[in-house]
Scaffold this motif. Structure first.
Motif, mmCIF file in Angstrom:
data_model
loop_
_atom_site.group_PDB
_atom_site.id
_atom_site.type_symbol
_atom_site.label_atom_id
_atom_site.label_comp_id
_atom_site.label_asym_id
_atom_site.label_seq_id
_atom_site.Cartn_x
_atom_site.Cartn_y
_atom_site.Cartn_z
ATOM 1 N N GLU A 320 0.846 -1.203 0.000
ATOM 2 C CA GLU A 320 0.000 0.000 0.000
ATOM 3 C C GLU A 320 0.882 1.253 0.000
ATOM 4 N N GLU A 321 0.252 2.409 -0.235
ATOM 5 C CA GLU A 321 1.014 3.639 -0.482
ATOM 6 C C GLU A 321 0.839 4.663 0.640
ATOM 7 N N ILE A 322 1.923 5.406 0.838
ATOM 8 C CA ILE A 322 1.921 6.541 1.772
ATOM 9 C C ILE A 322 2.590 7.714 1.066
ATOM 10 N N ASN A 323 1.962 8.874 1.161
ATOM 11 C CA ASN A 323 2.474 10.026 0.416
ATOM 12 C C ASN A 323 2.476 11.280 1.290
ATOM 13 N N ILE A 324 3.563 12.052 1.171
ATOM 14 C CA ILE A 324 3.639 13.372 1.822
ATOM 15 C C ILE A 324 3.657 14.430 0.726
ATOM 16 N N LEU A 326 3.555 18.719 0.007
ATOM 17 C CA LEU A 326 3.636 20.094 0.517
ATOM 18 C C LEU A 326 3.127 21.066 -0.533
ATOM 19 N N ASN A 327 2.140 21.859 -0.156
ATOM 20 C CA ASN A 327 1.600 22.908 -1.027
ATOM 21 C C ASN A 327 1.522 24.209 -0.220
ATOM 22 N N GLU A 328 1.297 25.291 -0.911
ATOM 23 C CA GLU A 328 1.114 26.571 -0.222
ATOM 24 C C GLU A 328 -0.122 27.287 -0.746
ATOM 25 N N LYS A 329 -0.792 27.971 0.175
ATOM 26 C CA LYS A 329 -1.985 28.727 -0.187
ATOM 27 C C LYS A 329 -2.061 29.948 0.724
ATOM 28 N N ASP A 330 -2.082 31.119 0.082
ATOM 29 C CA ASP A 330 -2.053 32.386 0.822
ATOM 30 C C ASP A 330 -0.824 32.393 1.730
ATOM 31 N N ASP A 331 -1.016 32.601 3.022
ATOM 32 C CA ASP A 331 0.104 32.626 3.971
ATOM 33 C C ASP A 331 0.203 31.332 4.763
ATOM 34 N N ASN A 332 -0.281 30.237 4.181
ATOM 35 C CA ASN A 332 -0.282 28.955 4.873
ATOM 36 C C ASN A 332 0.456 27.895 4.059
ATOM 37 N N ILE A 333 1.070 26.961 4.775
ATOM 38 C CA ILE A 333 1.647 25.765 4.178
ATOM 39 C C ILE A 333 0.679 24.615 4.460
ATOM 40 N N ILE A 334 0.364 23.840 3.444
ATOM 41 C CA ILE A 334 -0.526 22.697 3.611
ATOM 42 C C ILE A 334 0.293 21.424 3.454
ATOM 43 N N CYS A 335 0.478 20.737 4.583
ATOM 44 C CA CYS A 335 1.201 19.457 4.581
ATOM 45 C C CYS A 335 0.166 18.335 4.606
ATOM 46 N N THR A 336 0.131 17.545 3.540
ATOM 47 C CA THR A 336 -0.862 16.479 3.408
ATOM 48 C C THR A 336 -0.184 15.125 3.555
ATOM 49 N N ILE A 337 -0.667 14.315 4.485
ATOM 50 C CA ILE A 337 -0.197 12.928 4.644
ATOM 51 C C ILE A 337 -1.344 12.028 4.229
ATOM 52 N N ARG A 338 -1.097 11.247 3.201
ATOM 53 C CA ARG A 338 -2.165 10.441 2.607
ATOM 54 C C ARG A 338 -1.714 8.988 2.572
ATOM 55 N N ASP A 339 -2.637 8.059 2.807
ATOM 56 C CA ASP A 339 -2.306 6.632 2.719
ATOM 57 C C ASP A 339 -3.490 5.872 2.124
ATOM 58 N N THR A 340 -3.219 4.679 1.697
ATOM 59 C CA THR A 340 -4.263 3.811 1.120
ATOM 60 C C THR A 340 -4.547 2.641 2.059
ATOM 61 N N GLY A 341 -4.511 2.929 3.361
ATOM 62 C CA GLY A 341 -4.676 1.883 4.361
ATOM 63 C C GLY A 341 -6.115 1.526 4.671
ATOM 64 N N ILE A 342 -6.341 1.128 5.919
ATOM 65 C CA ILE A 342 -7.652 0.578 6.300
ATOM 66 C C ILE A 342 -8.729 1.652 6.391
ATOM 67 N N GLY A 343 -8.336 2.918 6.492
ATOM 68 C CA GLY A 343 -9.314 4.001 6.553
ATOM 69 C C GLY A 343 -10.026 4.062 7.892
ATOM 70 N N ILE A 344 -10.954 4.996 7.992
ATOM 71 C CA ILE A 344 -11.695 5.232 9.234
ATOM 72 C C ILE A 344 -13.180 5.296 8.904
ATOM 73 N N LYS A 345 -13.988 4.680 9.735
ATOM 74 C CA LYS A 345 -15.437 4.759 9.545
ATOM 75 C C LYS A 345 -15.899 6.215 9.672
ATOM 76 N N GLU A 346 -16.912 6.557 8.926
ATOM 77 C CA GLU A 346 -17.436 7.930 8.979
ATOM 78 C C GLU A 346 -17.937 8.275 10.378
ATOM 79 N N SER A 347 -18.535 7.276 11.056
ATOM 80 C CA SER A 347 -19.053 7.520 12.412
ATOM 81 C C SER A 347 -17.934 7.727 13.426
ATOM 82 N N ASP A 348 -16.726 7.223 13.127
ATOM 83 C CA ASP A 348 -15.597 7.357 14.046
ATOM 84 C C ASP A 348 -14.753 8.594 13.773
ATOM 85 N N LEU A 349 -14.968 9.222 12.619
ATOM 86 C CA LEU A 349 -14.081 10.312 12.195
ATOM 87 C C LEU A 349 -14.113 11.495 13.159
#
Length: 409
Positions: A320-324, A326-349
């Motif tokens: 499975e995959e894990i990705n980091i 880095l993007n920027e928007k206005d005066d903010n840095i957006i660090c995104t950590i994404r994976d294709t793992g087991i995920g989370i139930k919507e009720s648990d989020l």
């Protein structure tokens, strides 16, 4: 359990204090209003009496005082004395039969007195050995003042009643965060006790099992010892996480410095590359920043990102995959950590940042963890003025966006 009597007594005290404070201000304001209008009323009457005196004095100087005197205001009464003998007084339809008693009040000074059921305001003056008493009935003015006092009293009563309900509402609102914090603390203690009890129980049972077979060697009990050591490590990790969480709760200062966030994330990426190879997982890093520098606490920012990357590795399987990213928007840095793992139930989020929260699926799969990591991440993000946006679909993966301001206020 929480003593609900404490909240009830505190609420009652706050309501009483609010009512007393508001009532005190209302009474002070009402008294000020009443005496202010009373002063205005008497000053207005005194001004009219003095004007009447000026008008009468001109007539007396021009002609004999026995001639009829014309009054400037028909509501006034004029009594003229030569020494102690009444030689002239005005006759009106309203006060034709009333002759107020002579008084010994100071000359040229207005005063109030009652005569029978009537109340008068009088200005006594002397002209050419004559004593002139200019009198006005002020019952109508006093009636208006009494009505004002009645209205003020009714207003105070209704204001106190309204204040009670407002104080009741505001007190409940004010105590709600404290009550929630108390319940959260109680739940935290209960959860921590439960989580700590499990590894302690396992270690204790393993040690007791060793005591039942004192003749066995280490080789004979290597599995038992290994289990006990695993639980000890888990207990140590949990205690370390609890200490980290308490430190973040109590943090008052940050070590703000200029941070190259691209370099920071690259260092983290290199540290986890070997782990990804050993676990047969695809680990990638993408940097789209034009300006790599921000002002923040480097160590805490590193800890924040590590928590999400560590979770991504923990909840993904082989291939499975894990990705980091880095993007920027206005005066903010957006660090995104994404994976294709087991995920989370919507009720648990909505509960993932709660202390010791772990979904039933995670517990059933016996994935190592204490349920404190994301709580620590939440506290760090608050201290660093960051925002965390979680996205997840069960069995498809998760994505966490960390919105990092370039400058901390």
């Amino acid at each position: 359990m929480i003593n609900k009597k404490v909240f009830s007594e505190t609420k009652d005290k706050l309501i009483k204090i609010n009512i007393l404070v508001v009532s005190g201000f209302l009474i002070i304001f009402s008294l000020f209003t009443y005496f202010y209008f009373q002063s205005i009323t008497y000053n207005s009457i005194d001004t009219k009496l003095k004007e009447e005196y000026e008008y009468i004095s001109l007539q007396i100087n021009r002609s004999s005082y026995l001639n009829p005197i014309v009054l400037n205001d028909p509501r006034d009464l004029v009594y003229i004395y030569d020494h102690d003998r009444l030689i002239y007084y005005t006759k009106t339809d309203y006060f034709d039969n009333i002759v107020p008693n002579d008084t010994n009040e100071k000359i040229n000074s207005c005063f109030t007195y009652k005569n029978g059921k009537y109340t008068f305001r009088e200005l006594p003056v002397t002209i050419n050995n004559l004593k002139i008493r200019i009198i006005r009935n002020i019952d109508s003015e006093l009636s208006l003042l009494r009505q004002l006092l009645f209205v003020i009293g009714i207003g105070i009563v209704f204001s106190v009643i309204i204040t009670y309900f407002i104080a009741l509402y505001l007190t409940k609102k004010a105590l709600l965060p404290i009550e929630n914090a108390w319940y959260t603390q109680a739940k935290f203690i209960q959860d921590a006790s439960h989580e700590l009890r499990t590894p302690i129980t396992i270690v204790s049972s393993k040690l007791q099992s060793l005591l039942t077979v004192p003749s066995n060697t280490i080789n004979d009990e290597v599995e038992t010892i290994a289990d006990a050591m695993n639980e000890t490590r888990r207990l140590k990790k949990m205690i370390s996480d609890l200490l980290s969480l308490s430190k973040e709760d109590a943090i008052t200062t940050l070590n703000i410095e200029k941070v190259n966030i691209s370099q920071l994330v690259e260092e983290i990426y290199r540290d986890y590359e070997d782990i990804a190879l050993m676990q047969n997982k695809k680990f990638t890093y993408e940097n789209n920043l034009k300006n790599n520098f921000i002002n923040s606490d480097k160590n805490k920012l590193r800890q924040l990102i590590l928590i999400f990357i560590d979770n991504a590795f923990k909840y993904t399987n082989i291939d499975e995959e894990i990705n980091i990213l880095l993007n920027e928007k206005d005066d903010n840095i957006i660090c995104t950590i994404r994976d294709t793992g087991i995920g989370i139930k919507e009720s648990d989020l909505s509960h993932i940042f709660d202390r010791f929260f772990r979904s039933d699926d995670v517990r059933n799969k016996d994935i190592d963890g204490s349920g404190i990591g994301l709580s620590i991440a939440k506290m760090i993000s608050i201290n660093l003025n960051c925002k965390i946006k979680p996205y997840s679909v069960e069995n498809e993966g998760s994505k966490f966006e960390i919105i990092i301001p370039r400058y901390i206020d």
